[in-house]
Design a protein around this motif. Structure first.
Motif, short mmCIF file in Angstrom:
data_model
loop_
_atom_site.label_atom_id
_atom_site.label_comp_id
_atom_site.label_asym_id
_atom_site.label_seq_id
_atom_site.Cartn_x
_atom_site.Cartn_y
_atom_site.Cartn_z
N ILE A 91 42.09 30.15 36.03
CA ILE A 91 42.72 30.59 37.33
C ILE A 91 42.40 30.05 38.36
O ILE A 91 41.38 30.28 39.36
N PRO A 92 42.93 28.71 38.58
CA PRO A 92 42.42 27.82 39.80
C PRO A 92 42.55 28.70 41.00
O PRO A 92 41.81 28.44 42.03
N ASN A 93 43.51 29.80 41.52
CA ASN A 93 43.75 30.45 42.46
C ASN A 93 42.99 31.84 42.55
O ASN A 93 43.26 32.84 43.16
N TYR A 94 41.65 31.62 41.89
CA TYR A 94 40.89 32.85 41.68
C TYR A 94 40.70 33.81 43.05
O TYR A 94 40.40 34.88 43.05
N ARG A 95 40.59 32.83 44.00
CA ARG A 95 40.07 33.51 45.43
C ARG A 95 41.25 34.21 46.10
O ARG A 95 40.87 35.14 46.88
N ASP A 96 42.43 34.22 45.59
CA ASP A 96 43.55 34.79 46.12
C ASP A 96 43.85 36.17 45.36
O ASP A 96 45.02 36.86 45.69
N LEU A 97 43.07 36.33 44.31
CA LEU A 97 43.39 37.78 43.37
C LEU A 97 43.27 38.79 44.08
O LEU A 97 42.18 39.11 44.93
N THR A 98 43.93 40.02 43.84
CA THR A 98 43.89 41.31 44.52
C THR A 98 42.99 42.18 43.60
O THR A 98 42.91 41.71 42.24
N PRO A 99 42.43 43.22 44.03
CA PRO A 99 41.90 44.12 42.99
C PRO A 99 42.74 44.37 41.87
O PRO A 99 42.25 44.47 40.71
N GLN A 100 43.94 44.74 42.08
CA GLN A 100 44.91 45.02 41.37
C GLN A 100 45.06 44.03 40.14
O GLN A 100 45.21 44.21 38.84
N GLN A 101 45.23 42.78 40.58
CA GLN A 101 45.26 41.48 39.59
C GLN A 101 43.83 41.37 38.70
O GLN A 101 44.27 41.07 37.56
N GLU A 102 42.71 41.78 39.56
CA GLU A 102 41.47 41.86 38.74
C GLU A 102 41.65 42.68 37.49
O GLU A 102 41.05 42.58 36.47
N TRP A 103 41.94 43.81 37.91
CA TRP A 103 42.40 45.05 36.94
C TRP A 103 43.10 44.67 35.80
O TRP A 103 42.82 45.03 34.86
N GLU A 104 44.20 44.03 35.82
CA GLU A 104 45.09 43.59 35.10
C GLU A 104 44.33 42.58 34.02
O GLU A 104 44.55 42.55 32.85
N LEU A 105 43.72 41.71 34.83
CA LEU A 105 42.54 40.80 33.79
C LEU A 105 41.77 41.66 32.76
O LEU A 105 41.54 41.45 31.60
N LEU A 106 41.19 42.43 33.33
CA LEU A 106 40.39 43.39 32.35
C LEU A 106 41.14 44.09 31.55
O LEU A 106 40.83 44.21 30.17
N GLU A 107 42.40 44.74 31.68
CA GLU A 107 43.22 45.21 30.64
C GLU A 107 43.62 44.22 29.79
O GLU A 107 43.82 44.90 28.40
N GLN A 108 43.77 42.99 29.90
CA GLN A 108 44.19 42.06 29.14
C GLN A 108 42.74 41.51 28.29
O GLN A 108 43.16 40.69 27.37
N GLY A 109 41.82 41.88 28.56
CA GLY A 109 40.48 41.73 27.99
C GLY A 109 40.04 40.10 28.28
O GLY A 109 39.49 39.52 27.55
N ASN A 111 37.44 38.50 30.72
CA ASN A 111 36.60 38.80 31.66
C ASN A 111 36.37 37.36 32.45
O ASN A 111 35.96 36.45 32.00
N ARG A 112 36.46 37.45 33.90
CA ARG A 112 36.27 36.30 34.67
C ARG A 112 34.89 35.78 35.02
O ARG A 112 34.29 36.56 35.59
N VAL A 113 34.83 34.53 35.05
CA VAL A 113 33.65 33.75 35.56
C VAL A 113 34.18 32.71 36.67
O VAL A 113 34.65 31.66 36.05
N THR A 114 34.39 33.18 37.92
CA THR A 114 34.94 32.31 38.83
C THR A 114 36.43 31.83 38.41
O THR A 114 37.18 32.87 38.40
N ASP A 115 36.56 30.56 38.11
CA ASP A 115 37.86 30.40 37.97
C ASP A 115 38.54 30.28 36.27
O ASP A 115 39.41 29.99 35.71
N THR A 116 37.37 30.73 35.54
CA THR A 116 37.67 30.78 34.16
C THR A 116 37.43 32.07 33.35
O THR A 116 36.68 32.84 33.77
N CYS A 117 38.37 32.64 32.50
CA CYS A 117 38.41 34.03 31.90
C CYS A 117 38.09 33.77 30.46
O CYS A 117 38.68 32.96 29.66
N ILE A 118 36.94 34.51 30.05
CA ILE A 118 36.54 34.64 28.71
C ILE A 118 37.17 35.63 28.01
O ILE A 118 37.20 36.81 28.41
N PRO A 119 38.02 35.31 26.84
CA PRO A 119 38.98 36.25 26.07
C PRO A 119 37.67 37.33 25.46
O PRO A 119 37.03 36.61 24.31
N GLU A 120 37.98 38.56 25.72
CA GLU A 120 36.92 39.37 24.82
C GLU A 120 37.10 39.56 23.55
O GLU A 120 35.94 39.34 22.74
N GLU A 121 38.02 39.72 23.03
CA GLU A 121 38.42 39.78 21.54
C GLU A 121 38.34 38.55 20.55
O GLU A 121 37.52 38.65 19.67
#
Length: 324
Positions: A91-109, A111-121
């Protein structure tokens, strides 16, 4: 040895300020090895998720690294990248994410580390299934191992090999397992697998003592250090701050001051790549000379600090040491 194009570029262009410090540190690292010294590399932050293995694995294979200290996260995240790389999301634009968008990432499993999301499953759960079996087998037999030893058993068994999604030469944990490289992990509990292990203890499915502790790591490190500190001695190459560096560097003053073993040599090379600010009382950003007052470094220990981004600096220093 003749240097390759990356090293030549560094030597020609990196002449001042942090760039010059990078060259000095790389040349000091090389000199330390050429004179028979050994080197500890410490990994803080999210260096495994940053895929430092692309250069670190070759450093391990070529005996440019003799021992590693890392966080529990770095220990596991190299393996997560190994088996789930294709499912990571950048996610190159991670600085622009809203709390709602962060929550949506959580619901998709994710887990964000700066610009990279680790897929939980794909990452956490696929490893969990296999590592828990090793934990429970050891527990049933009354055997005890360090966290990295369980990881080595997992990798060397090749039970997950069919799921690998990157070239194995880019995994520093595979390189380390194949060499049986010494690793120390302070505070392993502060990691995903550490949390998972704790959950099995809470459920009374295993004994906590099946996993060797941080104190046992320190005791083991004291023995390793004494056996490897003759001659040129052991150097300390610290990537970032935190427990990955703080934990192992203390082994020297512990032996000298607490055990009163006055024949213990200081660390004989020190470099830290850091962007931490010293004025806030940050130990991670402390200039190397402060470590003299704690009995960790000698007055004459070669000392370097590169105040920059470790994801940029570390691969360049490794490339120089490797002659690339």
């Amino acid at each position: 040895m003749s240097k390759g194009p990356i090293s030549q570029f560094i030597q020609h262009h990196y002449r001042h300020f942090n760039a010059a410090a990078l060259v000095d540190a790389a040349q000091g690292y090389e000199t330390h090895l050429l004179e028979g010294g050994k080197m500890m590399v410490t990994l803080a932050g999210a260096m495994s998720t940053a895929e430092l293995g692309v250069s670190l694995a070759e450093m391990i294979r070529q005996d440019k690294v003799h021992i590693i200290s890392c966080t529990g996260a770095n220990l596991e995240e190299d393996i997560m990248n190994l088996v789930a790389h294709d499912h990571y999301k950048r996610i190159p634009n991670y600085r622009d994410l809203t709390p709602q968008q962060e929550w949506e990432l959580l619901e998709q499993g994710l887990n964000r580390v700066t610009d990279t999301c680790i897929p939980e499953e794909e990452a956490f759960r696929s490893i969990q299934h296999n590592i828990v079996k090793l934990w429970k087998d050891a527990d049933a037999k009354g055997e005890r191992y360090f966290p990295h030893e369980f990881m080595y058993k997992l990798l060397l068994s090749k039970v997950m090999e069919k799921n690998y999604q990157i070239n194995t030469k880019d995994s520093w944990m595979i390189a380390a397992a194949e060499k049986n490289l010494p690793i120390v992990v302070g505070g392993w509990e502060d990691s995903t697998l550490g949390n998972i292990f704790a959950s099995y203890i809470i459920k009374n499915e295993m004994k906590a003592t099946t996993m060797k502790s941080g104190i046992e790591y320190m005791v083991w490190l004291a023995d390793w250090y004494r056996k490897n500190s003759e001659g040129k001695g052991v150097g300390f190459f610290q990537i970032g701050g935190g427990i990955a560096g703080d934990f192992p560097i203390c082994v020297v003053p512990m032996m000298y001051q607490d055990l009163e073993w006055h024949d213990v040599p200081f660390w004989n090379y020190f470099c830290q790549i850091s962007d931490s600010t010293t004025s806030y009382g940050s130990y991670s950003g402390a200039v190397p000379n402060e470590k003299i007052t704690w009995g960790k470094l000698d007055i004459n220990t070669p000392k370097y600090i590169v105040e920059s981004d470790a994801t940029i600096v570390a691969p360049l220093i490794f490339a120089y040491v490797l002659g690339w």
